[in-house]
Write an enzyme that holds these catalytic residues in place. Structure first.
Site, PDB file in Angstrom:
ATOM      1  N   TYR A  75      29.709  -9.002  -9.493  1.00 17.18           N
ATOM      2  CA  TYR A  75      28.454  -9.531  -9.004  1.00 17.18           C
ATOM      3  C   TYR A  75      27.226  -9.265  -9.645  1.00 17.18           C
ATOM      4  CZ  TYR A  75      30.601 -10.985  -4.541  1.00 17.18           C
ATOM      5  OH  TYR A  75      31.441 -11.660  -3.812  1.00 17.18           O
ATOM      6  N   ARG A  78      27.155 -11.848 -12.269  1.00 20.84           N
ATOM      7  CA  ARG A  78      26.576 -13.222 -11.542  1.00 20.84           C
ATOM      8  C   ARG A  78      25.164 -13.082 -11.158  1.00 20.84           C
ATOM      9  NH1 ARG A  78      30.469 -14.086  -6.698  1.00 20.84           N
ATOM     10  NH2 ARG A  78      28.935 -15.726  -6.272  1.00 20.84           N
ATOM     11  N   GLN A 108      24.895 -22.364   1.194  1.00 20.97           N
ATOM     12  CA  GLN A 108      25.978 -21.445   1.259  1.00 20.97           C
ATOM     13  C   GLN A 108      25.906 -20.600   0.039  1.00 20.97           C
ATOM     14  OE1 GLN A 108      30.015 -23.601   2.266  1.00 20.97           O
ATOM     15  NE2 GLN A 108      28.579 -25.186   1.883  1.00 20.97           N
ATOM     16  N   HIS A 126      25.790 -17.537   3.491  1.00 19.52           N
ATOM     17  CA  HIS A 126      26.673 -16.376   2.927  1.00 19.52           C
ATOM     18  C   HIS A 126      25.909 -15.229   2.081  1.00 19.52           C
ATOM     19  CE1 HIS A 126      29.977 -20.107   3.095  1.00 19.52           C
ATOM     20  NE2 HIS A 126      29.754 -19.194   4.302  1.00 19.52           N
ATOM     21  N   CYS A 162      22.600   8.081   2.592  1.00 15.34           N
ATOM     22  CA  CYS A 162      23.642   8.533   3.131  1.00 15.34           C
ATOM     23  C   CYS A 162      24.808   8.718   2.152  1.00 15.34           C
ATOM     24  CB  CYS A 162      24.159   7.849   4.525  1.00 15.34           C
ATOM     25  SG  CYS A 162      25.013   6.220   3.867  1.00 15.34           S
ATOM     26  N   SER A 201      32.636 -28.256  -1.318  1.00 15.76           N
ATOM     27  CA  SER A 201      33.721 -28.558  -1.406  1.00 15.76           C
ATOM     28  C   SER A 201      34.247 -28.497   0.138  1.00 15.76           C
ATOM     29  CB  SER A 201      34.919 -27.831  -2.203  1.00 15.76           C
ATOM     30  OG  SER A 201      34.754 -26.116  -1.636  1.00 15.76           O
TER      31      SER A 201
HETATM   32  C1  BJW Z   1      28.566 -30.730  -8.129  1.00 16.01           C
HETATM   33  C2  BJW Z   1      28.502 -30.482  -9.355  1.00 16.01           C
HETATM   34  C3  BJW Z   1      27.016 -30.886  -9.481  1.00 16.01           C
HETATM   35  C4  BJW Z   1      30.375 -29.414  -9.144  1.00 16.01           C
HETATM   36  N1  BJW Z   1      26.205 -31.435  -8.574  1.00 16.01           N
HETATM   37  N2  BJW Z   1      27.987 -31.078  -7.021  1.00 16.01           N
HETATM   38  C5  BJW Z   1      38.801 -21.987  10.195  1.00 16.01           C
HETATM   39  C6  BJW Z   1      39.909 -22.755   9.696  1.00 16.01           C
HETATM   40  C7  BJW Z   1      40.533 -21.831   8.719  1.00 16.01           C
HETATM   41  C8  BJW Z   1      39.969 -20.817   7.984  1.00 16.01           C
HETATM   42  C9  BJW Z   1      39.005 -20.062   8.803  1.00 16.01           C
HETATM   43  C10 BJW Z   1      38.269 -20.830   9.632  1.00 16.01           C
HETATM   44  N3  BJW Z   1      37.378 -19.866   9.931  1.00 16.01           N
HETATM   45  C11 BJW Z   1      37.395 -18.873   9.442  1.00 16.01           C
HETATM   46  C12 BJW Z   1      38.452 -18.962   8.461  1.00 16.01           C
HETATM   47  C13 BJW Z   1      38.436 -18.006   7.275  1.00 16.01           C
HETATM   48  C14 BJW Z   1      37.705 -18.220   6.133  1.00 16.01           C
HETATM   49  C15 BJW Z   1      37.810 -19.495   5.509  1.00 16.01           C
HETATM   50  O1  BJW Z   1      37.016 -20.427   5.651  1.00 16.01           O
HETATM   51  N4  BJW Z   1      38.846 -19.457   4.683  1.00 16.01           N
HETATM   52  C16 BJW Z   1      39.100 -20.942   3.936  1.00 16.01           C
HETATM   53  C17 BJW Z   1      39.214 -20.832   2.478  1.00 16.01           C
HETATM   54  C18 BJW Z   1      40.471 -21.549   4.645  1.00 16.01           C
HETATM   55  N5  BJW Z   1      36.092 -18.034   6.614  1.00 16.01           N
HETATM   56  C19 BJW Z   1      35.756 -16.641   6.616  1.00 16.01           C
HETATM   57  O2  BJW Z   1      36.455 -15.636   6.611  1.00 16.01           O
HETATM   58  C20 BJW Z   1      34.140 -16.642   6.959  1.00 16.01           C
HETATM   59  N6  BJW Z   1      34.105 -15.580   7.990  1.00 16.01           N
HETATM   60  C21 BJW Z   1      34.324 -15.889   9.533  1.00 16.01           C
HETATM   61  O3  BJW Z   1      34.869 -16.948   9.620  1.00 16.01           O
HETATM   62  O4  BJW Z   1      34.043 -14.789  10.103  1.00 16.01           O
HETATM   63  C22 BJW Z   1      34.895 -15.041  11.493  1.00 16.01           C
HETATM   64  C23 BJW Z   1      36.224 -14.299  11.185  1.00 16.01           C
HETATM   65  C24 BJW Z   1      36.386 -13.080  11.033  1.00 16.01           C
HETATM   66  C25 BJW Z   1      37.747 -12.326  10.802  1.00 16.01           C
HETATM   67  C26 BJW Z   1      38.736 -13.608  10.622  1.00 16.01           C
HETATM   68  C27 BJW Z   1      38.616 -14.677  10.852  1.00 16.01           C
HETATM   69  C28 BJW Z   1      37.403 -14.969  11.016  1.00 16.01           C
HETATM   70  C29 BJW Z   1      33.327 -16.104   5.978  1.00 16.01           C
HETATM   71  C30 BJW Z   1      33.392 -16.944   4.925  1.00 16.01           C
HETATM   72  C31 BJW Z   1      32.507 -16.411   3.568  1.00 16.01           C
HETATM   73  C32 BJW Z   1      32.656 -17.203   2.491  1.00 16.01           C
HETATM   74  N7  BJW Z   1      32.065 -16.613   1.398  1.00 16.01           N
HETATM   75  C33 BJW Z   1      31.995 -16.914   0.050  1.00 16.01           C
HETATM   76  C34 BJW Z   1      31.592 -15.932  -0.852  1.00 16.01           C
HETATM   77  C35 BJW Z   1      30.171 -15.592  -0.859  1.00 16.01           C
HETATM   78  C36 BJW Z   1      29.981 -14.514  -1.928  1.00 16.01           C
HETATM   79  C37 BJW Z   1      30.267 -14.787  -3.358  1.00 16.01           C
HETATM   80  O5  BJW Z   1      29.659 -15.846  -3.840  1.00 16.01           O
HETATM   81  O6  BJW Z   1      30.963 -13.941  -3.996  1.00 16.01           O
HETATM   82  O7  BJW Z   1      30.986 -18.079  -0.041  1.00 16.01           O
HETATM   83  S1  BJW Z   1      33.464 -18.057  -0.598  1.00 16.01           S
HETATM   84  C38 BJW Z   1      32.799 -19.273  -1.233  1.00 16.01           C
HETATM   85  O8  BJW Z   1      33.079 -20.493  -0.848  1.00 16.01           O
HETATM   86  C39 BJW Z   1      31.200 -19.060  -1.220  1.00 16.01           C
HETATM   87  C40 BJW Z   1      30.699 -20.329  -1.132  1.00 16.01           C
HETATM   88  O9  BJW Z   1      29.390 -20.418  -0.402  1.00 16.01           O
HETATM   89  C41 BJW Z   1      31.761 -20.923  -0.288  1.00 16.01           C
HETATM   90  C42 BJW Z   1      31.644 -22.512  -0.360  1.00 16.01           C
HETATM   91  O10 BJW Z   1      32.319 -22.893  -1.469  1.00 16.01           O
HETATM   92  P1  BJW Z   1      31.454 -24.194  -2.105  1.00 16.01           P
HETATM   93  O11 BJW Z   1      29.740 -23.732  -1.896  1.00 16.01           O
HETATM   94  O12 BJW Z   1      31.845 -25.381  -1.263  1.00 16.01           O
HETATM   95  O13 BJW Z   1      31.664 -24.265  -3.605  1.00 16.01           O
HETATM   96  P2  BJW Z   1      32.875 -24.729  -4.342  1.00 16.01           P
HETATM   97  O14 BJW Z   1      32.959 -24.037  -5.526  1.00 16.01           O
HETATM   98  O15 BJW Z   1      34.155 -24.610  -3.422  1.00 16.01           O
HETATM   99  O16 BJW Z   1      32.514 -26.240  -4.441  1.00 16.01           O
HETATM  100  C43 BJW Z   1      31.774 -26.874  -5.451  1.00 16.01           C
HETATM  101  C44 BJW Z   1      31.356 -28.295  -5.335  1.00 16.01           C
HETATM  102  O17 BJW Z   1      30.520 -28.625  -6.078  1.00 16.01           O
HETATM  103  C45 BJW Z   1      32.906 -29.106  -5.705  1.00 16.01           C
HETATM  104  O18 BJW Z   1      32.862 -30.038  -4.594  1.00 16.01           O
HETATM  105  C46 BJW Z   1      32.312 -29.949  -6.707  1.00 16.01           C
HETATM  106  O19 BJW Z   1      32.807 -31.115  -6.988  1.00 16.01           O
HETATM  107  C47 BJW Z   1      30.830 -29.872  -6.566  1.00 16.01           C
HETATM  108  N8  BJW Z   1      30.002 -30.080  -7.830  1.00 16.01           N
HETATM  109  N9  BJW Z   1      29.400 -29.716  -9.735  1.00 16.01           N
HETATM  110  C48 BJW Z   1      26.771 -31.580  -7.100  1.00 16.01           C
HETATM  111  N10 BJW Z   1      26.514 -30.948 -10.544  1.00 16.01           N
HETATM  112 ZN    ZN Z   2      23.445   4.457   3.467  1.00 13.83          ZN
END
Ligand code: BJW
Ligand code: ZN
Length: 255
Positions: A75, A78, A108, A126, A162, A201
């Site tokens: 982190y 990043r 996000q 996020h 803490c 995505s």
């Molecule tokens: C361009 C480009 C250019 C390239 N111009 N475009 C329902 C169904 C299934 C699973 C679940 C569900 N509900 C919950 C879940 C579990 C889980 C989940 O979704 N898992 C999936 C992987 C299946 N979700 C969670 O755990 C969430 N919490 C939750 O639901 O709590 C309730 C719960 C609790 C306990 C148990 C179960 C449920 C929390 C999700 C947190 C996500 N966090 C992250 C990390 C943040 C910190 C960090 O950055 O380190 O967030 S994961 C990561 O993915 C990050 C992003 O914000 C997120 C989304 O990614 P994004 O933005 O779409 O990026 P990419 O890389 O995937 O895509 C990039 C896109 O850009 C591509 O399409 C390219 O083509 C495009 N691109 N160049 C425009 N120039």
């Molecule tokens: Zn503390």
């Protein structure tokens, strides 16, 4: 402006769609929004030292429990990349759309490039790389300069209150999103007449499902260089980048 950031000509079909007047605009962005600023997306991109690591493994409470030093170093690396990056014309266009049309911005992304382009009240689903807090008592922690050199392991600082470890202020897999932020995002989408989805995505929930909360009368446009369709109700999927496409889309909305 780099080649990747040169504006692109708006397809006529999209031009016709954008000729309608819109009153309640929402921009919904993902990691691709910042790719043209040189920030690797979550699921692809050049990650140097970190290429061997799977981001989906590192962005978890388990990884933090097992190996805080590696997670913190990732982190901090990043955060350094984001601080050295600049908003691109797409970020500037979105900020202008907010200024001129009161557009709501939902991201996000954990970077601050929307804000550094001039946007305010951005809903960060996020969390943020810049909102570190104590993992034990949640007290916010002011981060210093990130390290100049890439390091594989860094011991996280301790909370002055803490002594708990300071953790990144982001939402990891399995963690709940902030309820107020989710509520505001859902409300904005439920109330929109135009939804502009950029650079996601659409695989991470609940964020990915939120776009389905747009009214059936809303017009949904998507910008992504890949042929993703994160909603089944997309009026137009423009296969271009955020930096090239957004200025043109915004210019046409503002005409
Ligand atoms: C361009 C480009 C250019 C390239 N111009 N475009 C329902 C169904 C299934 C699973 C679940 C569900 N509900 C919950 C879940 C579990 C889980 C989940 O979704 N898992 C999936 C992987 C299946 N979700 C969670 O755990 C969430 N919490 C939750 O639901 O709590 C309730 C719960 C609790 C306990 C148990 C179960 C449920 C929390 C999700 C947190 C996500 N966090 C992250 C990390 C943040 C910190 C960090 O950055 O380190 O967030 S994961 C990561 O993915 C990050 C992003 O914000 C997120 C989304 O990614 P994004 O933005 O779409 O990026 P990419 O890389 O995937 O895509 C990039 C896109 O850009 C591509 O399409 C390219 O083509 C495009 N691109 N160049 C425009 N120039
Ligand atoms: Zn503390």
């Amino acid at each position: 402006m780099t080649d990747k950031q040169k504006p692109e000509t708006l397809p006529p079909e999209l031009q016709a769609i954008l000729a309608r007047p819109f009153k309640r605009i929402v921009v919904f962005s993902g990691a691709g929004m910042s790719a043209d600023s040189g920030i690797p997306t979550f699921r692809s991109g050049e990650n140097g030292l970190w290429n061997a690591y799977d981001p989906s493994e590192l962005a978890t409470p388990n990884a933090w429990r097992r190996d805080k030093e590696t997670v913190w170093a990732w982190y901090e690396w990043r955060r350094g990349i984001v601080m050295a990056a600049q908003p691109h014309p797409g970020h500037l266009a979105v900020a202008e759309l907010q200024r001129r049309c009161d557009a709501k911005i939902i991201t996000q992304n954990v970077d601050d490039l929307h804000e550094r382009a001039g946007a305010t009240d951005v809903l960060h689903l996020h969390g943020s790389l810049f909102a570190a807090r104590c993992s034990a008592c949640s007290k916010p922690y002011a981060l210093g300069e990130p390290p100049q050199e890439q390091q594989r392991q860094i011991t996280p600082p301790r909370c002055p209150r803490c002594q708990g470890y300071i953790r990144p202020g982001v939402v990891w897999f399995g963690e709940n999103l902030d309820t107020t932020t989710v509520k505001l995002a859902r409300q904005a989408i439920a109330n929109c007449d135009f939804l502009l989805i950029v650079g996601t995505s659409g695989v991470v929930y609940p964020a990915a499902g939120m776009v389905n909360g747009a009214p059936s009368s809303a017009t949904i446009i998507e910008i992504n260089p890949q042929p993703y369709e994160t909603s089944s109700r997309i009026a137009f999927q423009w296969q271009t980048t955020a930096a090239r496409g957004l200025p043109e889309v915004v210019r046409n909305i503002l005409i």
